[in-house]
Motif scaffolding. Sequence first.
Motif, short mmCIF file in Angstrom:
data_model
loop_
_atom_site.label_atom_id
_atom_site.label_comp_id
_atom_site.label_asym_id
_atom_site.label_seq_id
_atom_site.Cartn_x
_atom_site.Cartn_y
_atom_site.Cartn_z
N UNK A 138 -18.13 -51.15 1.93
CA UNK A 138 -17.38 -50.54 0.98
C UNK A 138 -15.94 -50.52 0.70
N UNK A 139 -15.57 -50.33 1.93
CA UNK A 139 -13.85 -50.27 2.26
C UNK A 139 -13.32 -51.59 1.66
N UNK A 140 -14.05 -52.73 2.22
CA UNK A 140 -13.78 -54.18 2.20
C UNK A 140 -13.90 -54.38 0.40
N UNK A 184 -15.27 -45.06 -7.98
CA UNK A 184 -15.83 -44.78 -6.85
C UNK A 184 -16.88 -43.70 -7.28
N UNK A 185 -18.19 -43.82 -7.14
CA UNK A 185 -19.25 -43.00 -7.39
C UNK A 185 -19.51 -42.27 -5.89
N UNK A 186 -19.37 -40.74 -6.10
CA UNK A 186 -19.43 -40.04 -4.86
C UNK A 186 -19.17 -38.50 -5.11
N UNK A 187 -19.11 -38.00 -3.80
CA UNK A 187 -18.85 -36.55 -3.81
C UNK A 187 -17.37 -36.12 -3.39
N UNK A 188 -16.68 -35.41 -4.17
CA UNK A 188 -15.33 -35.16 -3.77
C UNK A 188 -15.14 -34.28 -2.38
N UNK A 226 -15.75 -42.95 8.36
CA UNK A 226 -14.61 -43.61 7.93
C UNK A 226 -13.32 -42.78 7.73
N UNK A 227 -12.16 -43.26 7.64
CA UNK A 227 -10.79 -42.68 7.43
C UNK A 227 -9.70 -43.47 6.39
N UNK A 228 -9.00 -42.73 6.03
CA UNK A 228 -8.13 -43.23 5.25
C UNK A 228 -7.00 -44.48 5.91
N UNK A 229 -6.42 -45.29 5.32
CA UNK A 229 -5.69 -46.29 6.18
C UNK A 229 -4.55 -45.55 6.80
N UNK A 230 -4.16 -44.36 6.25
CA UNK A 230 -2.89 -43.75 6.67
C UNK A 230 -3.35 -43.42 8.23
N UNK A 238 -15.95 -36.69 3.78
CA UNK A 238 -15.16 -37.44 4.58
C UNK A 238 -15.32 -39.02 4.21
N UNK A 239 -16.44 -39.65 3.91
CA UNK A 239 -16.60 -40.91 3.50
C UNK A 239 -15.96 -41.21 2.26
N UNK A 240 -15.91 -40.31 1.19
CA UNK A 240 -15.10 -40.41 -0.01
C UNK A 240 -13.54 -40.54 0.24
N UNK A 241 -13.31 -39.37 1.09
CA UNK A 241 -11.97 -39.14 1.45
C UNK A 241 -11.37 -40.69 2.07
N UNK A 242 -12.03 -41.12 2.83
CA UNK A 242 -11.91 -42.25 3.57
C UNK A 242 -11.64 -43.48 2.71
N UNK A 243 -12.62 -43.51 1.79
CA UNK A 243 -12.68 -44.80 0.72
C UNK A 243 -11.42 -44.84 -0.37
N UNK A 244 -11.32 -43.54 -0.67
CA UNK A 244 -10.13 -43.54 -1.63
C UNK A 244 -8.68 -43.75 -0.99
N UNK A 245 -8.74 -43.38 0.43
CA UNK A 245 -7.52 -43.70 1.14
C UNK A 245 -7.44 -45.35 1.58
N UNK A 246 -8.18 -46.05 1.31
CA UNK A 246 -8.04 -47.42 1.40
C UNK A 246 -6.99 -48.28 0.30
N UNK A 247 -6.91 -47.53 -0.60
CA UNK A 247 -6.01 -48.22 -1.57
C UNK A 247 -4.80 -47.29 -2.16
N UNK A 248 -3.70 -47.82 -2.52
CA UNK A 248 -2.75 -46.97 -3.00
C UNK A 248 -3.19 -45.86 -4.13
N UNK A 249 -2.34 -44.88 -4.13
CA UNK A 249 -2.56 -43.71 -5.28
C UNK A 249 -2.82 -44.42 -6.50
N UNK A 250 -3.70 -43.91 -7.49
CA UNK A 250 -3.91 -44.43 -8.56
C UNK A 250 -4.80 -45.70 -8.89
N UNK A 251 -5.26 -46.36 -7.64
CA UNK A 251 -5.89 -47.43 -7.86
C UNK A 251 -7.31 -47.31 -7.86
#
Length: 333
Positions: free
Chosen positions: A123-125, A139-143, A96-100, A146-159
């Motif tokens: 998970x993204x949905x 989000x429970x995951x490992x910093x 998965x990838x961030x929305x950007x 790539x999957x974590x980066x992609x999931x974080x990137x689904x939402x605006x910063x701070x969300x």
Amino acid sequence: MSDISTEARAIEAPNSGKPKLNVVLLAPRGFCAGVVRAIDAVEEALRIYGAPVYVRHEIVHNKYVVETLKAKGAVFVEELDEVPDTRQPVIFSAHGVPKSIPVEAETRNIFAIDATCPLVTKVHREAELHHKRGRLVLLVGHAGHPEVVGTIGQLPPGSIILVQTVADIAALEVEDERNLAYVTQTTLSVDDTREMVDALTTRFPEIVGPHKQDICYATTNRQEAVKQVAQNVDALLVVGSSNSSNSQRLKEVAERSGCRLARLVLRAEDVEWDLFSKISTLAVTAGASAPEVLVEEILDAFAARFDLSVQEVSTANEGVFFPLPRELRRETV
């Protein structure tokens, strides 16, 4: 607990010149449906459009798979700015990838094909739905995965806030403890995730979780198989790449379940043979991104040194199938 079925077979005729070794070959093992879909997407794109086909990030975390696809004409890049102006497809990996990233691809008129595993997309949905309902998402995951980066990137910063340990949860300060939700990385240890979820629900009793756990079926099944045999063998080998989260978790599960010697190896050449010289029982499994050909290679290497008796132990039946991305389904002939 799943029913266990066993099937014994010898892969080499008895040889009195070699020490005997009983091998427990675990099932399910190896490729999951999301990995099959992602690899098939690259191969189908190569068939339809010819080389090169660009792939952002490793399509799956297995060096053997990546090198095999490179030999067929896939070009792997880390970011889209490494892709030249081209009409050739660019495939997003199973993680998965961030929305950007799709936005950047559209801006450049890149022909993008999304091979994100449908279970990651789930998970993204979930995260998007919680955000639309005004909840802060944990989000429970490992910093850095790539999957974590992609999931974080689904939402605006701070969300969305990443939590990696129980200590992270204890230290959390949020504005509204009654307006929280959580999602998890799909390739985590089942036991570790249970501990994290218990900590979340204890600290935040009104937190909203997924309707069905986010850890994928393949991760769960492979870990369960390891747990079943870990205490009953002298050693356990996990076939997979060191950067594969689900493969690393299999090794950790083996160790926590009482296996005295557990190792993660990609190829037969990576086996530390001195460590295995005096064992009489060995379990072998493979991470969800490891092809069966590597399992066979490692078994052949053991057969060259031992008189093998192989018993397959199955703890679950997997019949999951994911269709190709729609861009490739339309073109398939």
